[in-house]
Design a protein around this motif. Structure first.
Motif, PDB file in Angstrom:
ATOM      1  N   VAL A   1       0.853  -1.187   0.000  1.00  0.00           N
ATOM      2  CA  VAL A   1       0.000   0.000   0.000  1.00  0.00           C
ATOM      3  C   VAL A   1       0.887   1.234   0.000  1.00  0.00           C
ATOM      4  O   VAL A   1       1.742   1.386   0.877  1.00  0.00           O
ATOM      5  CB  VAL A   1      -0.941   0.021   1.225  1.00  0.00           C
ATOM      6  CG1 VAL A   1      -1.764   1.313   1.244  1.00  0.00           C
ATOM      7  CG2 VAL A   1      -1.856  -1.202   1.234  1.00  0.00           C
ATOM      8  N   GLY A   2       0.711   2.084  -0.985  1.00  0.00           N
ATOM      9  CA  GLY A   2       1.455   3.331  -1.022  1.00  0.00           C
ATOM     10  C   GLY A   2       0.755   4.395  -0.192  1.00  0.00           C
ATOM     11  O   GLY A   2      -0.467   4.395  -0.076  1.00  0.00           O
ATOM     12  N   VAL A   3       1.526   5.281   0.412  1.00  0.00           N
ATOM     13  CA  VAL A   3       0.975   6.410   1.160  1.00  0.00           C
ATOM     14  C   VAL A   3       1.696   7.675   0.694  1.00  0.00           C
ATOM     15  O   VAL A   3       2.926   7.725   0.708  1.00  0.00           O
ATOM     16  CB  VAL A   3       1.149   6.255   2.681  1.00  0.00           C
ATOM     17  CG1 VAL A   3       0.503   7.433   3.402  1.00  0.00           C
ATOM     18  CG2 VAL A   3       0.546   4.936   3.160  1.00  0.00           C
ATOM     19  N   ILE A   4       0.927   8.673   0.273  1.00  0.00           N
ATOM     20  CA  ILE A   4       1.506   9.955  -0.117  1.00  0.00           C
ATOM     21  C   ILE A   4       0.925  11.023   0.801  1.00  0.00           C
ATOM     22  O   ILE A   4      -0.285  11.258   0.807  1.00  0.00           O
ATOM     23  CB  ILE A   4       1.205  10.298  -1.585  1.00  0.00           C
ATOM     24  CG1 ILE A   4       1.754   9.216  -2.514  1.00  0.00           C
ATOM     25  CG2 ILE A   4       1.800  11.660  -1.942  1.00  0.00           C
ATOM     26  CD1 ILE A   4       1.414   9.444  -3.986  1.00  0.00           C
ATOM     27  N   ALA A   5       1.794  11.646   1.599  1.00  0.00           N
ATOM     28  CA  ALA A   5       1.353  12.685   2.534  1.00  0.00           C
ATOM     29  C   ALA A   5       2.249  13.906   2.409  1.00  0.00           C
ATOM     30  O   ALA A   5       3.457  13.782   2.187  1.00  0.00           O
ATOM     31  CB  ALA A   5       1.393  12.159   3.967  1.00  0.00           C
TER      32      ALA A   5
ATOM     33  N   THR B   1       0.467   8.805  11.175  1.00  0.00           N
ATOM     34  CA  THR B   1      -0.535   7.769  11.410  1.00  0.00           C
ATOM     35  C   THR B   1      -0.178   6.448  10.739  1.00  0.00           C
ATOM     36  O   THR B   1      -0.682   5.394  11.126  1.00  0.00           O
ATOM     37  CB  THR B   1      -1.923   8.260  10.939  1.00  0.00           C
ATOM     38  OG1 THR B   1      -2.296   9.407  11.725  1.00  0.00           O
ATOM     39  CG2 THR B   1      -3.001   7.208  11.099  1.00  0.00           C
ATOM     40  N   VAL B   2       0.723   6.481   9.784  1.00  0.00           N
ATOM     41  CA  VAL B   2       1.070   5.268   9.029  1.00  0.00           C
ATOM     42  C   VAL B   2       1.492   4.108   9.942  1.00  0.00           C
ATOM     43  O   VAL B   2       1.059   2.964   9.733  1.00  0.00           O
ATOM     44  CB  VAL B   2       2.160   5.573   7.978  1.00  0.00           C
ATOM     45  CG1 VAL B   2       2.620   4.284   7.283  1.00  0.00           C
ATOM     46  CG2 VAL B   2       1.631   6.560   6.937  1.00  0.00           C
TER      47      VAL B   2
ATOM     48  N   TYR C   1       3.616  -0.897   3.943  1.00  0.00           N
ATOM     49  CA  TYR C   1       3.295   0.481   3.583  1.00  0.00           C
ATOM     50  C   TYR C   1       4.552   1.185   3.079  1.00  0.00           C
ATOM     51  O   TYR C   1       5.595   1.139   3.733  1.00  0.00           O
ATOM     52  CB  TYR C   1       2.701   1.236   4.776  1.00  0.00           C
ATOM     53  CG  TYR C   1       1.400   0.649   5.241  1.00  0.00           C
ATOM     54  CD1 TYR C   1       1.366  -0.312   6.266  1.00  0.00           C
ATOM     55  CD2 TYR C   1       0.205   1.016   4.651  1.00  0.00           C
ATOM     56  CE1 TYR C   1       0.171  -0.871   6.677  1.00  0.00           C
ATOM     57  CE2 TYR C   1      -1.006   0.454   5.061  1.00  0.00           C
ATOM     58  CZ  TYR C   1      -1.013  -0.484   6.065  1.00  0.00           C
ATOM     59  OH  TYR C   1      -2.200  -1.054   6.467  1.00  0.00           O
ATOM     60  N   ILE C   2       4.421   1.827   1.942  1.00  0.00           N
ATOM     61  CA  ILE C   2       5.533   2.567   1.351  1.00  0.00           C
ATOM     62  C   ILE C   2       5.120   4.032   1.327  1.00  0.00           C
ATOM     63  O   ILE C   2       4.263   4.437   0.536  1.00  0.00           O
ATOM     64  CB  ILE C   2       5.834   2.061  -0.067  1.00  0.00           C
ATOM     65  CG1 ILE C   2       6.099   0.551  -0.043  1.00  0.00           C
ATOM     66  CG2 ILE C   2       7.031   2.811  -0.662  1.00  0.00           C
ATOM     67  CD1 ILE C   2       6.077  -0.104  -1.403  1.00  0.00           C
TER      68      ILE C   2
ATOM     69  N   ALA D   1      -2.970  -0.485  -3.575  1.00  0.00           N
ATOM     70  CA  ALA D   1      -3.811   0.661  -3.242  1.00  0.00           C
ATOM     71  C   ALA D   1      -2.909   1.812  -2.824  1.00  0.00           C
ATOM     72  O   ALA D   1      -1.751   1.602  -2.444  1.00  0.00           O
ATOM     73  CB  ALA D   1      -4.784   0.317  -2.112  1.00  0.00           C
ATOM     74  N   ILE D   2      -3.435   3.024  -2.910  1.00  0.00           N
ATOM     75  CA  ILE D   2      -2.722   4.197  -2.421  1.00  0.00           C
ATOM     76  C   ILE D   2      -3.616   4.950  -1.452  1.00  0.00           C
ATOM     77  O   ILE D   2      -4.790   5.198  -1.740  1.00  0.00           O
ATOM     78  CB  ILE D   2      -2.289   5.134  -3.565  1.00  0.00           C
ATOM     79  CG1 ILE D   2      -1.186   4.484  -4.401  1.00  0.00           C
ATOM     80  CG2 ILE D   2      -1.797   6.477  -3.010  1.00  0.00           C
ATOM     81  CD1 ILE D   2      -0.705   5.340  -5.567  1.00  0.00           C
ATOM     82  N   ILE D   3      -3.066   5.273  -0.281  1.00  0.00           N
ATOM     83  CA  ILE D   3      -3.729   6.159   0.674  1.00  0.00           C
ATOM     84  C   ILE D   3      -3.118   7.541   0.502  1.00  0.00           C
ATOM     85  O   ILE D   3      -1.913   7.713   0.621  1.00  0.00           O
ATOM     86  CB  ILE D   3      -3.541   5.675   2.120  1.00  0.00           C
ATOM     87  CG1 ILE D   3      -4.179   4.303   2.320  1.00  0.00           C
ATOM     88  CG2 ILE D   3      -4.134   6.680   3.099  1.00  0.00           C
ATOM     89  CD1 ILE D   3      -3.900   3.687   3.684  1.00  0.00           C
TER      90      ILE D   3
END
Length: 379
Positions: free
Chosen positions: A23-27, A43-44, A58-59, A85-87
């Motif tokens: 799951v990718g995360v872009i913040a 929060t990751v 998570y990336i 998925a991406i968050i």
């Protein structure tokens, strides 16, 4: 032969037990939107690392609040990392820029952004996007109801000159007209502006009973403080984008008496125990405080809710395909779309083919700023 069959079956079981999804995360943990993105990045570590028999990696990346970097990072996650998925991302303009790439790759995006334009009106691109914040229309509905109840007849508007402000102007204008409210003046400003004196002077000259500010976090303070400095005495309303500690810290006493509709998490200690989200939000806040020693902004909770949505949808998708495949991503999208009555930190999610936000009135309350803290406004 029998031992070979057993060995193959055991290998299959072991493979299932070690299945992994990415799951990718872009913040935006740096740049102008960092006041929102920092709590999202933080929060990751609280997101689920195991869902059923599937481990989750998570990336996480920081796009520095830059939509161009957002797209570059999204492509990297989709093409190189092959995430399921991406968050993210943090900003509304950034999320809009990602839509074509999420649709082209067939990958779900769980966006913790304000503008409903990410999911509405539904089309072939937006069907891959899901939203973990309340749509502006739901928040506007509460604000307008409070205005009408308070005797407001005319309203001035000042909002960002970007998709967040545009969405709010569109949503608010339509609902205000139906409620019999008149827009006395409309002004715009940039997130990076250092002065809005010109816009404030025009607003005050229009003599509205109230002013609505469509900004987020710290930048939402500037129009509010300027209006107060110039002597405006009417009511001032903020959107749920102002629900950050920075908003109160930067604005101080000039913000006293402000009104805002937002998640009940902002006034959680004032909510009755029967509120469906109270316990979930308390658990999130406690876990966040344990790591960082401070309470999170509600924006972090939007990322936490994305993890809860995945917890619900991944087991259903896994019945149809293995992580890392187009079939799994498609099944994950389908599963997210059918989630019903999922109680999370921000409200209760009921997704459908036409509603990829899923919030109802349980996702918002009215509040006012008193003595430097938000206070629940009774119904």
């Amino acid at each position: 032969m029998k031992s070979l069959v057993v060995a193959v079956l055991l290998a299959g079981v072991a493979g299932a037990a070690t299945a992994q999804m990415k799951v990718g995360v872009i913040a935006s943990s740096t740049g102008p939107t960092a006041f929102v993105g920092i709590s999202q990045k933080n929060t990751v570590p609280l997101l689920p690392t195991k869902i059923g028999d599937i481990t989750v990696e998570y990336i996480a990346y920081d796009d520095a609040s830059d939509a161009t970097q957002t797209v570059q990072l999204a492509k990297k996650l989709l093409i190189e990392q092959k995430v399921d998925a991406i968050i993210g991302p943090t900003g509304s303009p950034n999320a809009m820029a990602m839509l074509p790439f999420m649709a082209e790759s067939g990958t779900p995006m769980l966006a913790p952004v304000g503008t409903p334009a990410v999911v509405l009106p539904m089309d072939d691109k937006k069907r891959w996007a899901f939203k973990t914040t309340q749509n502006d229309g739901l928040i506007a509905e509460a604000i307008i109801a409070h205005m009408v109840k308070s005797g407001v007849k005319t309203v001035g508007f000042i909002g960002y000159n970007d998709p967040y402000g545009e969405s709010w102007l569109r949503e608010f204008s339509a609902q205000a007209q139906k409620a019999g409210l008149q827009l006395a003046d409309v002004e715009r400003y940039l997130r990076t502006d250092q002065s809005v004196s010109g816009q404030a002077i025009k607003l005050i000259a229009a003599k509205p009973d109230a002013v609505l500010i469509a900004g987020t976090g710290g930048p939402a303070v500037l129009p509010h403080a300027t209006l107060v400095d110039l002597g405006y005495k009417g009511k001032v309303y903020q959107t749920h984008g102002a629900a950050t500690p920075d908003f109160i810290r930067l604005g101080g006493k000039k913000l006293e008496g402000a009104f805002m509709a937002a998640s009940a998490m902002v006034v959680l200690d004032q909510m009755p125990d029967r509120n469906p989200s109270k316990k979930v939000a308390q658990n999130y806040i406690a876990a966040y405080e344990k790591i960082y020693g401070t309470k999170p902004a509600t924006f972090g909770a939007n990322v936490y809710d994305a993890g809860m949505l995945l917890q619900k949808a991944v087991p259903e998708a896994a019945k149809k395909a293995r992580p890392g495949t187009p079939e799994f991503r498609a099944a994950l999208r389908d599963a997210l779309e059918t989630i019903k009555e999922l109680v999370a930190t921000q409200g209760v999610y009921n997704m459908s083919a036409q509603d990829h936000s899923g919030f109802d009135q349980r996702g918002r309350v009215m509040m006012t700023l008193k003595d430097g803290a938000w206070q629940l406004v009774p119904d």
